[in-house]
Write a protein that holds these residues in place. Structure first.
Motif, short mmCIF file in Angstrom:
data_model
loop_
_atom_site.label_atom_id
_atom_site.label_comp_id
_atom_site.label_asym_id
_atom_site.label_seq_id
_atom_site.Cartn_x
_atom_site.Cartn_y
_atom_site.Cartn_z
N LEU A 458 1.36 4.76 7.17
CA LEU A 458 2.55 4.92 8.00
C LEU A 458 3.48 3.73 7.90
CD1 LEU A 458 3.59 7.04 10.15
CD2 LEU A 458 2.83 5.40 11.86
N ASP A 459 2.93 2.51 7.93
CA ASP A 459 3.76 1.31 7.83
C ASP A 459 4.49 1.28 6.49
OD1 ASP A 459 1.05 1.12 7.01
OD2 ASP A 459 1.25 -1.02 6.71
N VAL A 460 3.78 1.65 5.43
CA VAL A 460 4.40 1.69 4.10
C VAL A 460 5.50 2.75 4.06
CG1 VAL A 460 4.00 2.19 1.66
CG2 VAL A 460 2.35 0.80 2.94
N ALA A 461 5.20 3.92 4.60
CA ALA A 461 6.19 5.00 4.59
C ALA A 461 7.46 4.59 5.33
CB ALA A 461 5.60 6.26 5.24
N LEU A 481 15.94 -3.57 -4.52
CA LEU A 481 15.20 -3.59 -3.26
C LEU A 481 14.00 -4.52 -3.40
CD1 LEU A 481 15.18 0.25 -2.50
CD2 LEU A 481 16.86 -1.46 -1.76
N LEU A 482 13.83 -5.39 -2.43
CA LEU A 482 12.72 -6.35 -2.40
C LEU A 482 11.96 -6.17 -1.10
CD1 LEU A 482 14.91 -9.39 -3.49
CD2 LEU A 482 13.40 -8.08 -5.00
N ILE A 483 10.71 -6.61 -1.07
CA ILE A 483 9.90 -6.50 0.15
C ILE A 483 9.07 -7.76 0.30
CG2 ILE A 483 8.07 -5.23 -1.07
CD1 ILE A 483 7.61 -3.69 1.59
N ARG A 484 9.00 -8.26 1.54
CA ARG A 484 8.21 -9.46 1.82
C ARG A 484 7.54 -9.31 3.17
NH1 ARG A 484 9.70 -13.69 4.98
NH2 ARG A 484 9.09 -15.24 3.41
N GLY A 485 6.36 -9.94 3.34
CA GLY A 485 5.67 -9.90 4.62
C GLY A 485 4.48 -10.82 4.60
N GLY A 486 4.04 -11.21 5.81
CA GLY A 486 2.91 -12.12 5.94
C GLY A 486 1.79 -11.52 6.73
N SER A 487 0.56 -11.88 6.39
CA SER A 487 -0.64 -11.43 7.09
C SER A 487 -0.76 -9.91 6.97
CB SER A 487 -0.59 -11.89 8.55
OG SER A 487 -1.82 -11.64 9.21
N ALA A 488 -0.74 -9.19 8.11
CA ALA A 488 -0.75 -7.73 8.03
C ALA A 488 0.47 -7.22 7.27
CB ALA A 488 -0.77 -7.13 9.44
N GLY A 489 1.60 -7.92 7.41
CA GLY A 489 2.78 -7.56 6.64
C GLY A 489 2.59 -7.77 5.15
N GLY A 490 1.77 -8.76 4.78
CA GLY A 490 1.46 -8.96 3.38
C GLY A 490 0.66 -7.81 2.81
N PHE A 491 -0.26 -7.26 3.62
CA PHE A 491 -0.99 -6.06 3.20
C PHE A 491 -0.03 -4.91 2.94
CE2 PHE A 491 -2.72 -2.00 4.80
CZ PHE A 491 -3.67 -1.75 3.82
N THR A 492 0.93 -4.72 3.83
CA THR A 492 1.91 -3.64 3.65
C THR A 492 2.73 -3.86 2.38
OG1 THR A 492 2.04 -3.36 6.05
CG2 THR A 492 3.81 -2.39 4.75
N VAL A 493 3.08 -5.11 2.09
CA VAL A 493 3.79 -5.40 0.84
C VAL A 493 2.97 -4.96 -0.36
CG1 VAL A 493 4.57 -7.29 -0.65
CG2 VAL A 493 5.17 -7.30 1.77
N VAL A 544 -12.31 5.38 2.90
CA VAL A 544 -10.92 5.13 3.31
C VAL A 544 -10.57 3.67 3.05
CG1 VAL A 544 -9.25 5.28 5.19
CG2 VAL A 544 -11.12 6.94 5.05
N TYR A 545 -11.49 2.75 3.35
CA TYR A 545 -11.25 1.33 3.09
C TYR A 545 -10.95 1.10 1.62
CZ TYR A 545 -12.78 -0.34 7.71
OH TYR A 545 -12.87 -0.62 9.04
N VAL A 546 -11.75 1.71 0.77
CA VAL A 546 -11.54 1.54 -0.67
C VAL A 546 -10.21 2.15 -1.10
CG1 VAL A 546 -12.42 2.18 -2.95
CG2 VAL A 546 -14.01 1.44 -1.16
N ASP A 547 -9.92 3.35 -0.60
CA ASP A 547 -8.69 4.05 -0.99
C ASP A 547 -7.45 3.29 -0.54
OD1 ASP A 547 -7.24 6.47 -1.97
OD2 ASP A 547 -6.67 6.58 0.15
N ARG A 548 -7.49 2.65 0.63
CA ARG A 548 -6.31 1.96 1.16
C ARG A 548 -6.14 0.54 0.60
NH1 ARG A 548 -5.35 4.12 6.52
NH2 ARG A 548 -5.66 6.38 6.30
N SER A 549 -7.19 -0.01 0.00
CA SER A 549 -7.13 -1.41 -0.43
C SER A 549 -6.28 -1.55 -1.69
CB SER A 549 -8.54 -1.94 -0.70
OG SER A 549 -9.30 -2.00 0.49
N PRO A 550 -5.24 -2.39 -1.67
CA PRO A 550 -4.41 -2.58 -2.87
C PRO A 550 -5.21 -3.04 -4.08
CG PRO A 550 -3.30 -3.45 -0.93
CD PRO A 550 -4.68 -3.08 -0.49
N ILE A 551 -6.29 -3.77 -3.87
CA ILE A 551 -7.06 -4.27 -5.00
C ILE A 551 -7.63 -3.13 -5.83
CG2 ILE A 551 -9.25 -4.43 -3.78
CD1 ILE A 551 -7.84 -6.93 -6.36
#
Length: 643
Positions: A458-461, A481-493, A544-551
């Motif tokens: 949802l945050d990404v959307a 378009l650029l995107i930046r964020g820290g902590s939880a915001g970094g995850f969304t980036v 779900v953890y694996v699917d959502r993880s950017p890594i």
């Protein structure tokens, strides 16, 4: 006015200006006729100093060299210090011991812990006569044991340094507050997997008998900020109606609403010791409230009638009663960083500690525009800042690049207060949108809970929708378009970039999460079960953890990334940044990585702040192809694998 490429505009708002005289006021308290506030000072390595202002306007710095008023309870702190009768009590950052200062040198009140910084203290509450002091103690045992071994309790400090445990058992405790007759003690508690904005409980104990009464809270209700009236009734914040409003409890009676609005009086309890309202004579209450993405002050009469105060403030950090029918607030606006002000019930304002002069004309400052935009079948919110610079304009028929800013938490909010960190970008020709994606606070519990089970989706959307909507409206360049964020915001980036349909040309990740499984196993107690709500219980929801993880989605990652990380971060450890950087290096994706020694979760030192800002500008200039502003000594950042 010169026609110049967006991003290359010359501006007085440099990284050096941002950190020069950049002491940030973090809290304020009242002691008789005096007012005391705390300042975090980047030029002193992020040290927090306490300043006392007497009624005649004279000010005194209280802490001697080597002392730093900052607690690491919950890792985010808050309630670091308090004052009474000319003395100050504070937790010292270096050793986390509690000290008392009443002239001379600070006197330690708590013993040396078994392990360095093993016992941490915060959020003290005095009995009315000042003879009893109850504090939050967070105990980290010798031998470690992980987050599950940490114990949070309420303890009473006795003369001679002995400590008596009053409340133990809940995973977390906060806000110990004595009643005016000292017969009762109120406090807030909660248990895993909840956090203080989920489900908490307000309890009152009869001190003579030890009998406990649950006043409010439980499943589906977040309560906080208990404060006693002089008549022995207890005021507190609750979101039982869907908004953090004010209620009053009468001993032997029940709970009644005091102020009910479709607005947020409370804030999420990331830090201890918050103060969003003050009790005044004649049953009146002066309070702060979030509405429509903006903060403000209002006053409620004894009958519940609410009057908005016509003041310039749009972000209120603290509201403290003075005992003279007025309050002291820590507040800011779109054109002023937070300062300390005295405010009367009639709305008269008197500055006590004015914010620093930004040393640039108002024409360089971009004001926030609160916007609502469609995101799927929902409406989301943001603050939009267009470029602002009196000496430059962009090329004809062009639109500015956009930086999408993603706040942390994720249970936090975009604040409509002057941030030179945002003006650094807008005065150079960037547009900025600070997104209050679903899950942000300030819009009621239902909006806050939209992110339950949906973090990384949802945050990404919402961030993608904000960027695309602004581009479709013709306000920004959809190709830049650029995107930046820290902590939880970094995850969304990272999640926004780790997809084949990403609209972003590049992104900056500040100490963000790359692997949710690793975070679930390696973080501090306060947030150790946060992902149960945001993702699902682990290991039951491992897929779900694996699917959502950017890594695990680096195959879809093609856009350049800048990663900025504190070497000593206990919340999101450096291994998270190392995982994503190593994976992108292996795939030959353009990446730059800077580690800041001595920094934790968020950069506090002036040299770190300067280097991180200028490195990010250098990164964007290499990606978008604009020249760096003339006359600024900006150290380039090396981007690996850049064609």
């Amino acid at each position: 006015m010169q026609t110049s490429e967006f991003g290359s505009w010359t501006t007085p708002i440099t990284a050096e200006l941002i950190t020069r005289s950049a002491a940030r006021v973090t809290d304020v308290r009242v002691d008789g006729d005096a007012v005391v506030w705390s300042e975090a000072r980047p030029e002193e390595g992020g040290r927090v100093q306490l300043i006392r202002r007497e009624a005649d306007g004279t000010t005194t710095e209280l802490l001697p060299e080597g002392f730093d008023a900052r607690t690491s309870v919950h890792e985010y702190g808050g309630g670091d210090w308090w004052v009474r009768d000319g003395a100050v009590w504070f937790a010292n950052w270096r050793d986390q011991r509690l000290y008392r200062l009443d002239g001379g040198e600070p006197e330690p009140l708590t013993p040396e812990p078994e392990v360095p910084r093993g016992d941490r203290y915060a959020d003290g509450g005095f009995s009315p006569d000042g003879t009893r002091l109850v504090v939050v103690r967070e105990h980290h045992p010798a031998g470690g044991g992980g987050a599950g071994a940490v114990r949070n309790e309420l303890v009473e400090l006795h003369p001679g340094g002995t400590q008596e445990v009053l409340v133990s058992g809940p995973d977390f405790v906060a806000s110990p507050r004595f009643s005016p007759d000292a017969r009762r003690l109120a406090w807030v508690s909660w248990n895993h997997p909840d956090l203080p904005w989920d489900d908490t409980v307000l309890t009152v104990r009869e001190l003579a008998t030890g009998e406990d009464t649950v006043v409010a809270g439980g499943p589906g209700e977040s309560v906080g900020e208990p404060r006693w009236h002089s008549d022995g009734t207890l005021c507190f914040v609750s979101d039982r109606t869907g908004w953090w409003n004010l209620y009053r409890w009468t001993p032997g009676g029940g709970v009644e609403p005091a102020v009910v609005l479709d607005a947020e009086i409370g804030v999420p309890g990331w830090q201890l010791g918050t103060g969003r309202y003050a009790l005044l004579p004649e049953g009146r209450t002066l309070f702060a409230r979030w509405s429509g993405g903006l903060d403000g002050l209002a006053i409620a009469d004894a009958d519940g009638t609410v009057t908005e105060l016509d003041l310039p403030f749009t972000a209120i950090r603290a509201v403290r009663a003075t005992g003279a029918g007025e309050v002291v607030v820590l507040a800011g606006s779109p054109v002023a960083e937070p300062g300390v002000y005295a405010v009367t019930a009639g709305g008269a304002v008197r500055p006590l500690r004015e914010p620093r002069d930004p040393r640039c004309g108002a024409e360089y400052l971009s004001g926030p525009e609160a916007i609502d935009f469609p995101s799927g079948d929902r409406v989301s919110h943001a603050l939009f800042y267009p470029p602002a610079n009196p000496g430059h304009t962009g090329p004809e028929d062009s639109r500015p690049p956009l930086i999408v800013m993603v706040h942390g938490g994720p249970t936090s909010t975009a604040s409509p207060v002057l941030s030179l960190g945002i003006q650094y970008w807008t005065s150079r020709g960037f547009a900025v949108v600070d997104v209050n994606y679903g899950g942000s606070t300030g819009f009621g519990r239902a909006y806050r809970e939209q992110l339950r089970g949906a973090w990384g989706r949802l945050d990404v959307a919402d961030c993608l929708a904000a960027a695309r909507w602004l581009a479709a409206e013709g306000r920004v360049d959809g190709g830049k378009l650029l995107i930046r964020g820290g902590s939880a915001g970094g995850f969304t980036v990272l999640a926004a970039l780790a997809r084949e349909d990403t609209p972003f040309a590049a992104g900056t990740d500040l100490y963000g999460v790359a692997d949710l499984e690793v975070l679930a196993a390696d973080t501090h107690k306060f947030e150790s079960r946060y992902l149960d709500r945001l993702i699902g219980p682990y290991p039951e929801a491992r897929e779900v953890y694996v699917d959502r993880s950017p890594i695990h989605r680096v195959d879809a990652f093609s856009r350049p990334l800048l990663v900025l990380q504190g070497a000593d971060d206990p919340v999101v450890p450096p291994n998270q940044s190392e995982l994503i950087v190593d994976a992108l290096r292996a795939r030959k994706v353009p990446v730059a990585y800077l580690v800041f020694e001595g920094e934790q979760h968020g950069f506090r030192r002036a040299e770190s702040i300067r280097r991180s800002l200028d490195a990010e500008l250098s990164f964007y200039s290499q990606i978008l192809g604009f020249p760096l502003p003339a006359g600024e000594a900006i150290e380039p950042v090396e981007v690996e694998n850049l064609p």
